[in-house]
Motif scaffolding. Structure first.
Motif, PDB file in Angstrom:
ATOM      1  N   ALA A  20      62.484  53.763 -65.109  1.00 55.48           N
ATOM      2  CA  ALA A  20      62.316  53.442 -63.792  1.00 55.48           C
ATOM      3  C   ALA A  20      60.977  53.923 -63.132  1.00 55.48           C
ATOM      4  O   ALA A  20      60.556  54.975 -63.953  1.00 55.48           O
ATOM      5  N   HIS A  22      59.297  54.996 -59.521  1.00 57.71           N
ATOM      6  CA  HIS A  22      59.675  55.104 -58.008  1.00 57.71           C
ATOM      7  C   HIS A  22      58.365  55.256 -57.305  1.00 57.71           C
ATOM      8  O   HIS A  22      57.761  56.388 -57.297  1.00 57.71           O
ATOM      9  N   ALA A  35      71.207  57.738 -62.325  1.00 58.49           N
ATOM     10  CA  ALA A  35      70.826  57.212 -61.419  1.00 58.49           C
ATOM     11  C   ALA A  35      71.090  55.657 -61.501  1.00 58.49           C
ATOM     12  O   ALA A  35      72.383  55.167 -61.592  1.00 58.49           O
ATOM     13  N   ASP A  36      70.337  54.603 -61.250  1.00 51.65           N
ATOM     14  CA  ASP A  36      70.521  53.037 -61.422  1.00 51.65           C
ATOM     15  C   ASP A  36      70.747  52.751 -62.953  1.00 51.65           C
ATOM     16  O   ASP A  36      70.996  51.474 -62.849  1.00 51.65           O
ATOM     17  N   TYR A  37      70.606  53.433 -63.837  1.00 53.33           N
ATOM     18  CA  TYR A  37      70.503  53.279 -65.216  1.00 53.33           C
ATOM     19  C   TYR A  37      71.947  53.294 -65.852  1.00 53.33           C
ATOM     20  O   TYR A  37      72.383  54.663 -65.705  1.00 53.33           O
TER      21      TYR A  37
END
Length: 287
Positions: A20, A22, A35-37
């Protein structure tokens, strides 16, 4: 030639990790779901829960955020990282200001989240990025008293052999308040953790082999079927490569890792440096 025929070694290639970016300030690779993974195959390995390889741009970082019931530590590979916390108190090791620690290469900053703390981690350098590993381990009990430790580990020592960095609190899960306050680790000179977990780091010159003794000798309680994660961080020079247990098909490039399963305390894992440059290798040894 393999010396650990009972061990299973599974590679985790750098390109297969979660990734990611950011806002241009953070580039991060996730070995485990974070997180989003999310990948159901990679949620933890023993008590090892998070291994992120982070790069933070100058004058940027993680704003104040809460943690609880996790043992969290940062291993600085290059650059500097400044830690501030909600407790506004410093441990005995390496205090550099009235309300902060500024960590540099070789430093490890350790947090027991316990019943709840908040801290920030910022790269306050005006021009140089920071590259570090963020690691979380699941503690052996919840609601612990929040604590911090910061220690440095020299490159010279790590070039001679694997250096123990973190080991279990000697008093174990049954520790009383005085033993918690004393914070004596099972291996002298390391940071104590509330888990049956040992971390080591070594810098292996090309052509040399280091040997990691599973469990840190007598440091751990769970001695059978341990889980050792080996990580080879990316370097500034590039070109580092390592081979595990003499196995021709178990070679790691920079950013790669390996799950070593089914080993027992006292087993020895050989790590051979094959690349064009020295290899900095992190050993994460869990129940």
């Amino acid at each position: 030639m393999s010396k650990l025929n009972h061990a299973k070694i599974v590679l985790r290639r750098s390109s297969e990790r979660g990734y990611a970016e950011h806002g241009g300030w953070l580039k991060t690779h996730h070995t485990f779901s974070f997180a989003d993974y999310f990948d159901h195959r990679f949620q933890h390995f023993g008590s090892l829960r998070v291994l992120n390889e982070d790069r933070v741009a100058p004058r940027n970082g993680f704003p104040t955020h809460p943690h609880r019931d996790a043992e969290i530590f940062s291993y600085i590979l290059s650059g500097e990282l400044t830690h501030r916390d909600s407790m506004i108190q410093r441990g005995k090791e390496g205090a550099q200001g009235t309300d902060f620690y500024r960590m540099k290469r070789g430093d490890v900053q350790f947090t027991t989240g316990g019943s709840g703390i908040a801290h920030s981690e910022q790269n306050e350098h005006p021009s140089t990025p920071v590259h570090f590993l963020q690691i979380w381990v699941l503690p052996w009990k919840s609601g612990l008293t929040p604590r911090y430790h910061t220690l440095g580990f020299s490159d010279d020592a790590k070039r001679r052999s694997f250096v123990p960095v973190i080991s279990p609190l000697a008093a174990g899960p049954e520790a009383n308040a005085a033993q918690e306050e004393a914070a004596v680790p099972a291996i002298p000179g390391t940071i104590p953790i509330h888990a049956d977990f040992v971390m080591g780091a070594g810098i292996i010159e090309a052509g040399e082999t280091f040997r990691w003794t599973v469990g840190g000798g007598d440091a751990v309680r769970s001695r059978r079927k341990r889980n050792v994660y080996v990580h080879l961080p990316a370097s500034k020079k590039g070109g580092a490569r390592i081979r595990l247990d003499g196995r021709e098909d178990r070679v790691l490039e920079e950013g790669d890792g390996a799950f070593v399963e089914g080993v027992h305390a006292g087993d020895v894992i050989g790590v051979e440096s094959l690349g064009e440059t020295e290899a900095e290798v992190i050993m994460l040894d869990s129940n």
